[in-house]
Design a protein around this motif. Structure first.
Motif, mmCIF file in Angstrom:
data_model
loop_
_atom_site.group_PDB
_atom_site.id
_atom_site.type_symbol
_atom_site.label_atom_id
_atom_site.label_comp_id
_atom_site.label_asym_id
_atom_site.label_seq_id
_atom_site.Cartn_x
_atom_site.Cartn_y
_atom_site.Cartn_z
ATOM 1 N N ALA A 171 52.454 -8.420 -9.941
ATOM 2 C CA ALA A 171 51.871 -7.313 -10.710
ATOM 3 C C ALA A 171 52.967 -6.606 -11.499
ATOM 4 C CB ALA A 171 51.143 -6.351 -9.773
ATOM 5 N N GLY A 172 53.694 -7.375 -12.302
ATOM 6 C CA GLY A 172 54.722 -6.800 -13.174
ATOM 7 C C GLY A 172 54.186 -6.662 -14.585
ATOM 8 N N GLY A 173 55.093 -6.729 -15.547
ATOM 9 C CA GLY A 173 54.719 -6.570 -16.955
ATOM 10 C C GLY A 173 53.677 -7.590 -17.386
ATOM 11 N N LEU A 174 53.861 -8.845 -16.982
ATOM 12 C CA LEU A 174 52.894 -9.884 -17.340
ATOM 13 C C LEU A 174 51.580 -9.656 -16.598
ATOM 14 C CD1 LEU A 174 55.727 -11.420 -17.916
ATOM 15 C CD2 LEU A 174 54.371 -13.483 -17.684
ATOM 16 N N GLY A 175 51.719 -9.343 -15.303
ATOM 17 C CA GLY A 175 50.550 -9.195 -14.445
ATOM 18 C C GLY A 175 49.614 -8.096 -14.919
ATOM 19 N N MET A 176 50.184 -6.953 -15.345
ATOM 20 C CA MET A 176 49.337 -5.830 -15.796
ATOM 21 C C MET A 176 48.502 -6.238 -17.008
ATOM 22 S SD MET A 176 49.938 -3.537 -13.608
ATOM 23 C CE MET A 176 51.242 -3.213 -12.401
ATOM 24 N N SER A 177 49.100 -7.045 -17.884
ATOM 25 C CA SER A 177 48.337 -7.539 -19.034
ATOM 26 C C SER A 177 47.318 -8.573 -18.577
ATOM 27 C CB SER A 177 49.269 -8.164 -20.070
ATOM 28 O OG SER A 177 50.082 -7.178 -20.659
ATOM 29 N N ALA A 178 47.738 -9.471 -17.684
ATOM 30 C CA ALA A 178 46.840 -10.531 -17.211
ATOM 31 C C ALA A 178 45.592 -9.943 -16.555
ATOM 32 C CB ALA A 178 47.574 -11.453 -16.243
ATOM 33 N N ILE A 179 45.778 -8.894 -15.770
ATOM 34 C CA ILE A 179 44.644 -8.265 -15.071
ATOM 35 C C ILE A 179 43.631 -7.740 -16.087
ATOM 36 C CG2 ILE A 179 43.980 -6.224 -13.708
ATOM 37 C CD1 ILE A 179 46.814 -6.646 -12.287
ATOM 38 N N GLN A 180 44.133 -7.002 -17.067
ATOM 39 C CA GLN A 180 43.225 -6.412 -18.061
ATOM 40 C C GLN A 180 42.549 -7.485 -18.907
ATOM 41 O OE1 GLN A 180 44.846 -2.800 -20.116
ATOM 42 N NE2 GLN A 180 46.694 -3.385 -19.044
ATOM 43 N N LEU A 181 43.312 -8.510 -19.269
ATOM 44 C CA LEU A 181 42.747 -9.562 -20.119
ATOM 45 C C LEU A 181 41.739 -10.399 -19.343
ATOM 46 C CD1 LEU A 181 46.061 -10.506 -21.959
ATOM 47 C CD2 LEU A 181 44.058 -9.426 -23.010
ATOM 48 N N ALA A 182 41.993 -10.621 -18.048
ATOM 49 C CA ALA A 182 41.042 -11.368 -17.219
ATOM 50 C C ALA A 182 39.729 -10.607 -17.116
ATOM 51 C CB ALA A 182 41.629 -11.616 -15.830
ATOM 52 N N ARG A 183 39.846 -9.280 -16.974
ATOM 53 C CA ARG A 183 38.629 -8.463 -16.908
ATOM 54 C C ARG A 183 37.896 -8.500 -18.251
ATOM 55 N NH1 ARG A 183 37.040 -4.958 -13.117
ATOM 56 N NH2 ARG A 183 36.814 -3.356 -14.720
ATOM 57 N N ALA A 184 38.681 -8.494 -19.329
ATOM 58 C CA ALA A 184 38.066 -8.560 -20.668
ATOM 59 C C ALA A 184 37.341 -9.889 -20.879
ATOM 60 C CB ALA A 184 39.136 -8.365 -21.743
ATOM 61 N N CYS A 185 37.829 -10.949 -20.219
ATOM 62 C CA CYS A 185 37.176 -12.266 -20.310
ATOM 63 C C CYS A 185 35.917 -12.334 -19.444
ATOM 64 C CB CYS A 185 38.122 -13.373 -19.851
ATOM 65 S SG CYS A 185 39.466 -13.687 -20.983
ATOM 66 N N VAL A 193 48.210 -9.627 -6.435
ATOM 67 C CA VAL A 193 49.040 -9.853 -5.251
ATOM 68 C C VAL A 193 50.475 -9.440 -5.566
ATOM 69 C CG1 VAL A 193 49.807 -11.539 -3.537
ATOM 70 C CG2 VAL A 193 47.582 -11.834 -4.669
ATOM 71 N N ASP A 194 51.012 -8.544 -4.748
ATOM 72 C CA ASP A 194 52.404 -8.119 -4.918
ATOM 73 C C ASP A 194 52.867 -7.522 -3.592
ATOM 74 O OD1 ASP A 194 53.952 -7.578 -7.879
ATOM 75 O OD2 ASP A 194 54.860 -6.660 -6.106
ATOM 76 N N ILE A 195 54.157 -7.202 -3.522
ATOM 77 C CA ILE A 195 54.647 -6.552 -2.300
ATOM 78 C C ILE A 195 55.054 -5.110 -2.583
ATOM 79 C CG2 ILE A 195 55.425 -8.647 -1.085
ATOM 80 C CD1 ILE A 195 58.240 -8.089 -2.161
ATOM 81 N N ASN A 196 54.910 -4.691 -3.829
ATOM 82 C CA ASN A 196 55.318 -3.350 -4.235
ATOM 83 C C ASN A 196 54.095 -2.454 -4.386
ATOM 84 O OD1 ASN A 196 55.824 -1.149 -6.096
ATOM 85 N ND2 ASN A 196 57.823 -2.072 -6.480
ATOM 86 N N GLU A 197 54.034 -1.419 -3.542
ATOM 87 C CA GLU A 197 52.855 -0.556 -3.483
ATOM 88 C C GLU A 197 52.609 0.176 -4.804
ATOM 89 O OE1 GLU A 197 49.476 0.469 -2.221
ATOM 90 O OE2 GLU A 197 50.688 -0.873 -0.968
ATOM 91 N N LYS A 199 53.416 -0.816 -7.855
ATOM 92 C CA LYS A 199 52.864 -1.759 -8.831
ATOM 93 C C LYS A 199 51.399 -2.031 -8.526
ATOM 94 C CE LYS A 199 57.154 -4.292 -9.779
ATOM 95 N NZ LYS A 199 57.799 -5.609 -9.683
ATOM 96 N N LEU A 200 51.080 -2.130 -7.231
ATOM 97 C CA LEU A 200 49.688 -2.401 -6.853
ATOM 98 C C LEU A 200 48.785 -1.230 -7.216
ATOM 99 C CD1 LEU A 200 50.245 -4.271 -3.469
ATOM 100 C CD2 LEU A 200 49.235 -5.216 -5.558
ATOM 101 N N GLN A 201 49.343 -0.013 -7.159
ATOM 102 C CA GLN A 201 48.550 1.155 -7.567
ATOM 103 C C GLN A 201 48.226 1.091 -9.052
ATOM 104 O OE1 GLN A 201 50.421 4.803 -6.264
ATOM 105 N NE2 GLN A 201 50.094 4.218 -4.125
ATOM 106 N N LEU A 202 49.224 0.705 -9.845
ATOM 107 C CA LEU A 202 48.988 0.591 -11.283
ATOM 108 C C LEU A 202 47.995 -0.551 -11.561
ATOM 109 C CD1 LEU A 202 49.680 1.714 -14.055
ATOM 110 C CD2 LEU A 202 51.673 0.202 -14.129
ATOM 111 N N ALA A 203 48.137 -1.644 -10.812
ATOM 112 C CA ALA A 203 47.203 -2.768 -10.957
ATOM 113 C C ALA A 203 45.769 -2.315 -10.654
ATOM 114 C CB ALA A 203 47.598 -3.911 -10.027
#
Ligand SMILES: [Zn+2]
Ligand SMILES: [Zn+2]
Length: 342
Positions: A171-185, A193-197, A199-203
């Motif tokens: 859930a880094g820079g790529l992941g945040m875009s991937a999440i939004q684009l997947a939802r848009a699709c 999936v990440d180990i950083n809380e 980042k997961l909050q932002l996700a």
């Protein structure tokens, strides 16, 4: 003009005074308004991925205003707001002419094999320019050219369809875009999936269902959350053998795993149980295509893709500030995107 450049492998970048680049007949000169500092730049400075020739102005995430155009240029004019596609390709070889220009044998990546955007001005072929609408800040336009574009390409390779489910590993820079684009699709559920809380909050803010791999086994958790089915699409954006394997293991029947994280270690899977038995696919994804960029920018203009919470820090065009940012990226893998505003 001022340019912050890599002079020697493993050494801090230096500010140099160099001539404003000459503009060929089919080129444009762009006044840089924003240049993203990317994790790849850390690898370049450290010598993990060779930069040539040296000295080289780094910076492959560039947005700015067209200052001057060459004699033959008609598609953009002085004063236009643009972002730059970072692969300069020949436009004529088999790959270029079939729409897969990232495989062009003559390709030169900006800030890697051609002078990039850590400078006041940059000259590129006019066909590398993509129009940047007024609604998108230069800072965000710059970073759309790398992290978001790579995520978008990976997602397109996955053939994600409306009604499917997806998992995004990293859930880094790529992941945040991937999440939004997947939802848009039209993805029903997107697991991050990440180990950083943090980042997961932002996700979660961007619409993902968080899976903290430090607290739970991600594959079992995704199975549990999908009633045992697994996901239709899983994206690996980290580059570790363990997460690549999990990306394949969390798939359901006929699922597609797209590997976009860069790594050089072997991927081991149980070929019957994890691959052919379920007819899953493992797909490689690298870089992105020019044709994807206008679509990506339009998605950002419509706020379907929001990078405002990712691009959060700005530094001036000064060697110290840029080197410090690269140091921080190297040490902490910081997720905050820093952009140079000259
Ligand atoms: Zn980048
Ligand atoms: Zn080519």
């Amino acid at each position: 003009m001022k340019a912050v450049r890599m002079i020697q492998v493993g050494q801090p970048l230096q500010l140099q005074e160099i001539p404003v680049p000459a503009v060929g007949d089919s080129d444009i000169l762009v006044r840089v308004r924003a240049a993203g500092i990317c994790h790849s730049d850390v690898h370049y400075r450290a010598g993990k991925s060779p930069v040539r020739p040296l000295p080289m102005t780094l910076g492959h995430e560039v947005a700015g205003v067209v200052e001057q155009v060459g004699r033959d240029v008609t598609r953009v004019k002085a004063g236009d707001r643009v972002c730059l596609h970072y692969n300069i390709t020949c436009g004529e070889c088999y790959y270029c002419s079939t729409g897969n220009e990232q495989f062009c044998g003559k390709g030169l990546m900006l800030g890697h094999y051609a002078n990039g955007g850590y400078a006041e001005y940059i000259a590129v072929p006019a066909r590398n320019a993509v129009a940047l609408p007024d609604e998108i800040r230069f800072e965000e336009g710059a970073t759309l050219m790398c992290a978001s574009a790579t995520a978008f390409h990976a997602l397109r390779k996955s053939r994600l369809k409306a009604g499917e489910t997806a998992a995004v590993f990293g859930a880094g820079g790529l992941g945040m875009s991937a999440i939004q684009l997947a939802r848009a699709c039209g993805a029903l559920d997107v697991f991050a999936v990440d180990i950083n809380e943090e980042k997961l909050q932002l996700a979660t803010y961007y619409g993902a269902i968080p899976v903290n791999a430090r607290q739970v086994a991600p594959v079992a958790e995704i199975r549990r959350l999908t009633n045992g089915k697994g996901v239709d699409v899983a994206l690996e954006l980290i580059g570790l053998p363990q997460t690549m394997r999990q990306t394949v293991q969390c798939l359901g029947v006929m699922g597609r795993a797209v590997i976009a994280g860069i790594g050089d270690r072997p991927l081991e899977i149980d070929t019957y149980r994890e691959l052919l038995g379920n007819e899953v696919e493992i797909i490689g994804s690298n870089d992105h295509l020019f044709q994807e960029l206008p679509v990506l920018i339009e998605l950002a203009r419509r706020k379907v893709l929001d990078t405002s919470r990712i691009v959060t820090r700005v530094v001036p065009l000064e060697a110290d500030a840029i080197n410090r940012t690269l140091d921080a990226l190297e040490q902490f893998g910081s997720d905050v995107r820093t952009v140079i505003v000259p």
